[in-house]
Design an enzyme around this catalytic site. Structure first.
Site, PDB file in Angstrom:
ATOM      1  N   HIS A  22       0.608  -1.131  -0.024  1.00 51.18           N
ATOM      2  CA  HIS A  22      -0.006   0.006  -0.107  1.00 51.18           C
ATOM      3  C   HIS A  22       0.972   1.488   0.002  1.00 51.18           C
ATOM      4  O   HIS A  22       0.678   2.331  -0.909  1.00 51.18           O
ATOM      5  CB  HIS A  22      -0.895  -0.136   1.155  1.00 51.18           C
ATOM      6  N   GLU A  34       2.447   1.673  -3.388  1.00 51.33           N
ATOM      7  CA  GLU A  34       1.391   2.173  -4.174  1.00 51.33           C
ATOM      8  C   GLU A  34       1.329   3.595  -4.225  1.00 51.33           C
ATOM      9  O   GLU A  34       1.483   4.347  -5.154  1.00 51.33           O
ATOM     10  CB  GLU A  34       0.034   1.445  -3.963  1.00 51.33           C
ATOM     11  N   HIS A  35       1.429   4.206  -3.016  1.00 52.06           N
ATOM     12  CA  HIS A  35       1.316   5.539  -2.989  1.00 52.06           C
ATOM     13  C   HIS A  35       2.788   6.244  -3.316  1.00 52.06           C
ATOM     14  O   HIS A  35       2.855   7.229  -4.033  1.00 52.06           O
ATOM     15  CB  HIS A  35       1.345   6.145  -1.485  1.00 52.06           C
ATOM     16  N   GLU A  48      -4.572   7.028   6.985  1.00 47.74           N
ATOM     17  CA  GLU A  48      -5.626   6.444   6.164  1.00 47.74           C
ATOM     18  C   GLU A  48      -6.030   5.137   6.628  1.00 47.74           C
ATOM     19  O   GLU A  48      -7.322   4.805   6.846  1.00 47.74           O
ATOM     20  CB  GLU A  48      -5.218   6.287   4.743  1.00 47.74           C
TER      21      GLU A  48
HETATM   22 ZN   LIG Z   1      -3.985   4.460   0.165  1.00 38.04          ZN
END
Ligand SMILES: [Zn+2]
Length: 1025
Positions: A102, A105-106, A203
């Site tokens: 994750h 991905e960012h 998040e």
């Molecule tokens: Zn995210």
């Protein structure tokens, strides 16, 4: 973004794009015909064609290829749709819960070799006419999709995406910003306490404040305890600070490699240029590796397991004593078996969908819980699928009973099987789904094939749905007990099943906070003075980097001149049927007819308005005419593509204090079922059933539960709605229909021991709503079927004529406007005007059990047709991209934030935000920034591109003409707005910021949803709820 299968699929349905019917009529050879000419074995730009398959049901040709040097897999779906899509996905199989896929991905979106500026992904949002750009982390893959209708734009975005995933910078600073870091609370003050910051860290804290999300995560981790599904791919907040920058880079090297990649392209652009660009800009620079990312099968348990977890109590739960969730989850077969997958998902629908399904009857109707558990039914997002069944909102004492019922129901299904008509209805539903034209078809396909393809399933086989349906019918014909045997095999005799219960724990949040505090303290305890100094300096460095103006000239961009100067006209005809105005819109609807009716609420007594959403949610579900609710549900499934009623509040496009209020009826059907669909509506109008209190209670509980669950996910929408409450009359009604007020109303209703008051109220509402005098209708269908549809509609109006009654509006100021503004003598719509309305400022704080906040400030501005509206639209977009994004997300660590216009309001918001009053200051600073005029022509042009990509996002045939039908906004008015958007300049932007947003000029509402807050508590200007 962290992907949760269920919610993303729901979201996909809201996206709306355009199926390009016009292009294929003009072209001599269609994209799908051209694609049929490829030959297996053919070599193109480093790829070899493996298979070419026509899929007539979906109007496409599939071309499967493999990249020779790296083994990368490629699927192209040629279809005459100009909304072209690209996606690349990697199999990402983490073995810990640090959230490495994750965070990766960012961070890959934070800059790459060719595009080294910070955050090219977000920058491209403003340099492109994309119709979709995003990235998702699933449990076992990470996907980067985009779509656009512009060929040049496609090349630009492809270049940025390829460089991002294959050649990202992965700078240490990007890791701090997006992942996690230790930093002084106030980065400029070395004496302020140290804390964790980071976008993904916050998040995920936000994600796990959603109890449904939390439960789903636990269930998956525990059902597949032996490999990648046992960890949290998005990141467990407390495990995230264990991740190092080195580990992140290592994960990239092993997972983001062409040998571990699957490329998908879709649309009417030719395949070869895509292959050429992908080969030249990325794949040619790699050699083949063995990525070793396969997920092994889960070893099977020899006996079932049970487990228990806790969560935070929900103050909005309909019944505070009923907050337990319990469900049984079964491990099924491998998802790469396409036929077995389809069989199991159909079986799942038969078992749980609608009031005729066995589990609805045995679990929902006895009211042991408020609704099915958040995880329910077939889930094919893991290598081996699962099926789950259970309830939420259960009393602790009833948990055992729920388990018993589940096992008894399975026995009953094995004994009795399913009614043939239900199977028919299900296959009918599938037929409608395939025919229904959506505008995000490419994206839906990409998501549909992603999981199976990820584990080397054949994506083409998955697309041949009709073949599988035929095979399914055949299997049933050959063996009438086909489905019952599946139930025995997968449920009754399956020892790999988990019963998981979840209950609220009073001190849950406190414990979480304490664990975070301890973990933080441990990290802090070992810091030397020089470490602290370094943290302080790095914090300042990051702040400086974030505050720096960047050179983005390396990024490709479209120009304002690339935007179409005019919009295509959607012709509609307006006439009447039985005295009721009707709008007809001829569209290539693929054999479906879409019907809508708007019924205004002008005569409804105002104390009944708060009941209208409840009325809408039950009116098609209680039975009607000769049909009880089960038979009604059956008929709706067999004969329609669904029937629904929803509330509408439409701000007038000329006057801020004028609005239309109503409910919208929507349904669709195959052309052959027109008489049946209108018969159902006639029965609902003439003789709806309201008396069944038991049935009503089930529906009330479900609605209340759904509303309570939605806040953690959509808190920004609730904050924005509430902030607009006292600014316009329409805003006030929005809050009543869909804001926090409605949530508390439904909670109260669900808690009522006796629903007879509601049962008495619903028919009173019906009298005012289902009155042909207050109604107008719309039909979208193929040209051939318009007259047929018109005749059936006429029959319907005749059938319901006895409901016609002239009644007095409850408000004195009713304004009539022609439905077609160019025809002053034509049919009219009735709006309410409140010329004496006084907007008033208000600050409201809702204390919620979340670890993060949702902040909103809304300012009364101007309506759609006002000359300043276009400037405010561009300003909102520019402020978001050039100022608020940096302040709220990059510096503030919130998941998102920005400004938008709509409903006559200019509204700021933040999403999953660690801050409160600081964010309000950021909004204020944004206004100052705009007033100072410190932005360039380039900034304005980028904002224009971004606004136009939204304005020009495609519209499905079913939805064409709806803007005019609902709001009276004609194509001519849209064109004028378009011209004003083009014309906006620097001076206009500074000017509207001063005149509408300045402290002395504005009337604004401020709302925060979030955890207990001492600063706000001490400030008497806040109202605390
Ligand atoms: Zn995210």
């Amino acid at each position: 973004m962290f992907r949760q299968t269920k919610s993303v699929l729901q979201k996909l349905q809201y996206l709306s794009f355009n199926g390009q019917q016009h292009t294929w009529r003009l072209k001599s050879t269609s994209a799908r015909e051209r694609a049929l000419q490829y030959q297996p074995g053919q070599k193109i730009h480093g790829f070899t064609v493996k298979e070419v398959v026509a899929v007539p049901d979906l109007f496409l040709t599939a071309v499967k290829l493999t990249h020779n040097k790296t083994g990368a897999q490629y699927l192209h779906a040629a279809r005459d749709d100009s909304n072209n899509l690209f996606s690349v996905q990697f199999r990402t199989t983490p073995m810990d819960s640090t959230g490495v896929p994750h965070i990766l991905e960012h961070t890959v979106l934070c800059g790459s070799e060719k595009y080294p500026c910070r955050d090219p992904f977000f920058k491209m949002l403003n340099r492109s006419l994309s119709t979709f750009m995003n990235a998702f982390t699933a449990s076992d893959y990470t996907m980067y999709p985009f779509s656009t209708q512009n060929g040049k734009d496609f090349q630009n975005l492809l270049s940025v995406y390829l460089d991002a995933v294959f050649f990202p910078c992965l700078r240490e600073q990007d890791f701090w910003q997006e992942g996690w870091r230790l930093e002084n609370e106030d980065p400029t003050d070395p004496n302020s306490p140290l804390m964790y910051k980071g976008v993904v860290f916050n998040e995920m804290k936000g994600a796990f404040s959603d109890n449904e999300r939390l439960y789903a995560q636990h269930l998956q981790n525990k059902l597949y305890p032996d490999h990648t599904y046992s960890v949290v791919s998005g990141g467990e907040p407390l495990a995230i600070p264990d991740l190092t920058w080195e580990q992140l880079k290592q994960f990239h090297a092993t997972h983001y490699h062409p040998s571990n990649a699957r490329f998908f392209t879709y649309g009417d652009l030719p395949l070869e240029p895509h292959l050429k660009q992908i080969q030249e800009e990325a794949l040619s620079k790699f050699d083949r590796i063995d990525p070793k990312t396969e997920v092994p099968s889960q070893p099977r348990w020899t006996s079932p397991k049970e487990d228990h977890v806790t969560c935070s109590p929900d103050p909005l739960a309909p019944d505070p004593n009923k907050q337990n969730t319990v469900c049984v989850s079964y491990l099924l077969g491998d998802i790469t078996d396409a036929f077995e997958g389809l069989t199991l998902s159909l079986l799942s629908s038969l078992m749980i969908s609608g009031p005729n399904s066995p589990f609805y009857k045995s679990l929902i109707e006895p009211k042991l819980g408020t609704d099915f558990s958040s995880v329910v039914g077939y889930d094919g997002s893991t290598k081996e699928a699962s099926f789950s069944i259970g309830l939420q909102g259960v009393d602790e004492e009833d948990i055992e009973r729920v388990k018993q019922i589940i096992s008894q129901t399975i026995d009953k299904i094995i004994e009795n099987g399913f009614e043939e008509r239900r199977i028919e209805a299900l296959i009918h539903k599938l037929e409608i789904q395939i025919k229904h034209q959506t505008t995000n078809f490419g994206l839906s396909l990409a998501s549909y094939i992603a999981s199976s393809w990820n584990h080397d399933g054949d994506p083409v086989e998955l697309l041949r749905i009709s073949d599988s349906v035929a095979k399914f019918r055949q299997a049933l014909k050959e063996n009438p007990r086909f489905l019952q045997e599946k139930v025995r095999q997968y449920f009754k005799e399956n020892t790999h099943r988990l019963t998981l219960s979840m209950s609220p724990e009073e001190s849950y949040l406190e414990k979480q906070a304490k664990a975070e505090e301890e973990k933080l303290q441990k990290k802090i305890d070992v810091l030397s003075d020089s470490d602290r100094k370094q943290i302080y300096e790095e914090g300042l460095e990051l702040l400086a980097a974030q505050s720096q103006t960047q050179d983005v000239s390396c990024l490709p961009a479209l120009k304002v001149s690339d935007i179409e100067p005019t919009i295509p006209i959607t012709p509609v005809q307006i006439s009447t049927a039985g005295g009721v105005p009707v709008q007809y819109c001829e569209q290539p609807t693929n054999g479906l007819v879409y019907f809508r009716a708007l019924c205004n609420l002008n005569t409804l007594p105002e104390d009944l308005r708060v009941f209208v959403p409840l009325f809408c949610s039950v009116i098609t579900k209680m039975g009607c005419g000769a049909l009880d609710y089960r038979q009604q549900a059956q008929q709706m499934e067999l004969r329609t593509g669904g029937m629904s009623v929803s509330t509408q509040v439409i701000t007038d496009c000329n006057e801020l204090d004028t609005y239309e209020q109503g409910v919208l009826l929507s349904s669709s059907c195959l052309e052959r079922n027109l008489p049946h669909m209108f018969q159902l509506w006639s029965d609902i109008f003439n003789s709806p059933h309201f008396d069944d209190e038991e049935r009503l209670r089930v529906l009330v509980m479900q609605s209340a539960q759904e509303l309570a669950n939605g806040i953690a996910y959509s808190g920004h929408l609730y904050a924005m709605t509430r902030a607009g409450r006292h600014l316009t009359p329409a805003g006030d009604l929005q809050e009543t229909f869909g804001g926090m007020e409605q949530v508390t109303f439904m909670k109260r209703t669900a808690a009522m021991a006796d629903l007879s008051q509601i049962i008495r109220t619903l028919p009173r509402i019906k009298i005012h709503l289902f009155n042909p005098d207050n109604m107008r209708c719309a039909i979208n269908s193929t040209p051939e079927k318009v007259s047929d549809a018109a005749a059936h509609l006429e029959g319907f109006i005749k059938d319901v004529a006895k409901n016609r009654k002239e009644r007095k509006p409850v408000r004195p100021n009713i304004i009539e406007k022609p439905i077609n503004p160019l025809d002053d003598n034509g049919p009219r719509r009735k709006l309410i005007s409140e010329p004496t309305f006084h907007p008033c400022p208000m600050k409201t704080f809702f204390q919620m059990p979340f670890p993060v906040n949702f902040v909103s400030e809304s300012i009364r501005a101007v309506p759609f047709s006002h000359k300043d509206y276009a400037s405010l639209c561009i300003l909102a977009r520019m402020m978001t991209a050039k100022f608020l994004h940096g302040e709220i997300r990059e510096k503030g660590g919130a998941y998102g934030g920005g400004a938008k216009t709509g409903g006559g309001l200019f509204t700021f918001y933040s999403y999953r935000d660690p801050n409160t009053v600081q964010t309000l200051s950021a909004f204020g600073n944004g206004i100052e920034w705009a007033k100072s005029g410190k932005f360039t022509q380039q900034d304005i042009d980028e904002a224009k591109l971004s606004v136009f990509s939204a304005v020009d996002s495609p519209v499905a045939p079913a939805d064409k003409g709806m803007g005019q039908f609902l709001s009276g906004v004609t194509d001519e008015m849209k064109q004028s707005h378009r011209q004003r958007l083009f014309a906006v300049d620097h001076k206009n932007l500074v000017d509207v910021a001063e005149r509408y947003l300045s402290a002395g000029q504005k009337t604004c509402g401020v709302v925060i949803l979030g955890p207990e807050n001492d600063v706000i508590k001490k400030d008497p200007s806040w109202i605390i709820k």
